[in-house]
Design a protein around this motif. Sequence first.
Motif, short mmCIF file in Angstrom:
data_model
loop_
_atom_site.label_atom_id
_atom_site.label_comp_id
_atom_site.label_asym_id
_atom_site.label_seq_id
_atom_site.Cartn_x
_atom_site.Cartn_y
_atom_site.Cartn_z
N CYS A 23 -4.09 -5.44 -7.14
CA CYS A 23 -3.30 -6.56 -7.29
C CYS A 23 -3.07 -7.58 -6.50
CB CYS A 23 -1.72 -6.26 -7.69
SG CYS A 23 -1.33 -4.90 -8.49
N GLY A 24 -3.17 -8.98 -7.12
CA GLY A 24 -2.83 -10.06 -5.87
C GLY A 24 -3.94 -10.53 -5.25
N ASP A 26 -6.09 -11.65 -0.56
CA ASP A 26 -5.44 -12.14 0.60
C ASP A 26 -6.57 -12.54 1.02
OD1 ASP A 26 -4.60 -11.45 2.96
OD2 ASP A 26 -4.70 -9.32 3.40
N THR A 49 -11.42 -8.91 -1.54
CA THR A 49 -10.07 -8.94 -0.63
C THR A 49 -9.95 -6.95 -0.89
OG1 THR A 49 -8.85 -8.64 -2.86
CG2 THR A 49 -9.10 -10.87 -1.21
N ASP A 51 -7.54 -5.43 -2.08
CA ASP A 51 -7.65 -5.32 -3.53
C ASP A 51 -8.46 -5.23 -4.71
OD1 ASP A 51 -4.32 -4.73 -2.73
OD2 ASP A 51 -4.43 -7.00 -3.09
N GLU A 175 3.06 -3.93 -9.19
CA GLU A 175 2.30 -5.04 -8.17
C GLU A 175 2.39 -4.47 -6.48
OE1 GLU A 175 4.45 -8.89 -5.05
OE2 GLU A 175 5.21 -8.10 -6.71
N HIS A 177 -0.67 -3.98 -2.62
CA HIS A 177 -1.21 -5.15 -2.15
C HIS A 177 -1.75 -3.69 -1.11
CE1 HIS A 177 -3.13 -7.90 -0.20
NE2 HIS A 177 -2.11 -7.66 1.25
N THR A 179 -5.14 -4.29 2.91
CA THR A 179 -5.67 -4.82 3.61
C THR A 179 -6.35 -4.13 3.87
OG1 THR A 179 -3.36 -6.55 3.56
CG2 THR A 179 -5.54 -6.71 5.33
N GLY A 196 -2.21 -0.20 3.34
CA GLY A 196 -0.96 -0.81 2.50
C GLY A 196 0.37 0.24 2.47
#
Length: 256
Positions: A23-24, A26, A49, A51, A175, A177, A179, A196
Motif C-alpha cells: 500500500c502506498g 515511500d 519501495t 511496499d 492502509e 506501510h 519501509t 512497519g
Amino acid sequence: MSNRTLMVTASLGVMSLMALTACGTDKSDDPKASGGSASATAEAFKGLTGDQISEKARVAMTKLDSFRVKGSMTTDGKHMTFDFAVAKRGACQGTFGTESASAEIRQVGGAAYMKGDEKFWREMGSEDGSSSEDTEALIEMLKGRWFKMPAQDAKADDKFPFCDIGTMFEKDEKEGHLTRKADTDVNGTPAVTLKGKDGAATQTLLVAAEGEPYALRLTAEGGKEPGSFDFSAFNKPVTVTAPPAGEVMDPEKLKG
C-alpha cells in the motif's frame, strides 16, 4: 470444544496477512539511507519501495505449491508454538501447542483431523466450561484417537488457515506501510528487511533477495500478539494422508 481449538489455530494465521500487503509509496526506501550497502542484495529490488517488495513477496507465496511455516506467538495470554507443512488445495499437516499441551493437525480430502494429548483436551474442556466429569469422559474417548471434522460442515471461521495458501496470503486492502531497512540474511539466504507498524506492534518482514522473492521470516514485537513465523521448504513435496479409520472418532458420538 473443537471450534475453540480451531479459532486459536486461526489466530496464528492473522499476523501473516497484515504485513504481506503493498500500500502506498515511500521515496525514502533507499537501502543506503536505511543503513544498507550497495550490494547484490540491494540490487535485487533496486528502485522499489518497501511496499512494492512486500507485494512481490505476497504474490510469490500465493504461487507456491507447498512450503513450511514454523514459529511461535503469544495469543490470549498463552504462548504457542506451531510447525506446519502446507500444500495447495487445502492439504496440510503439523503440530501446535502451549507450554503444557500439544495437538496434531491433518487436513486432506475435504476433512480435518485433530489429535490432542490428555492435557490439551483437559485445557479445552476447562475453557469451554465443561464439567470435570464430561471432560474426563471426553479424554477417555479421544485417548490416542483423532477427532474428525468434515471441512464442508465447518463454518468459515473454523477452518485451518494454514491449509489454504490463498487465504494466508490474501491481499489486504487496509492502509499499511513498510519501509526498507538494512539488508541481512536468513539461514544463509540474502534478504531485504522491511519494517512497519500495526497499532502497537512493530512488524519485520524478511524477503529473499536471490531467486524468487519469498517471505523468509515475519516477526511482530509488542502489541497483543507478539511472535515470529519462519517460512522454508518452498515447493518441496508434501504428502498428507488421512489417519487410519480405526483411529478416528466419529463426531456423532460426541453430540450432547
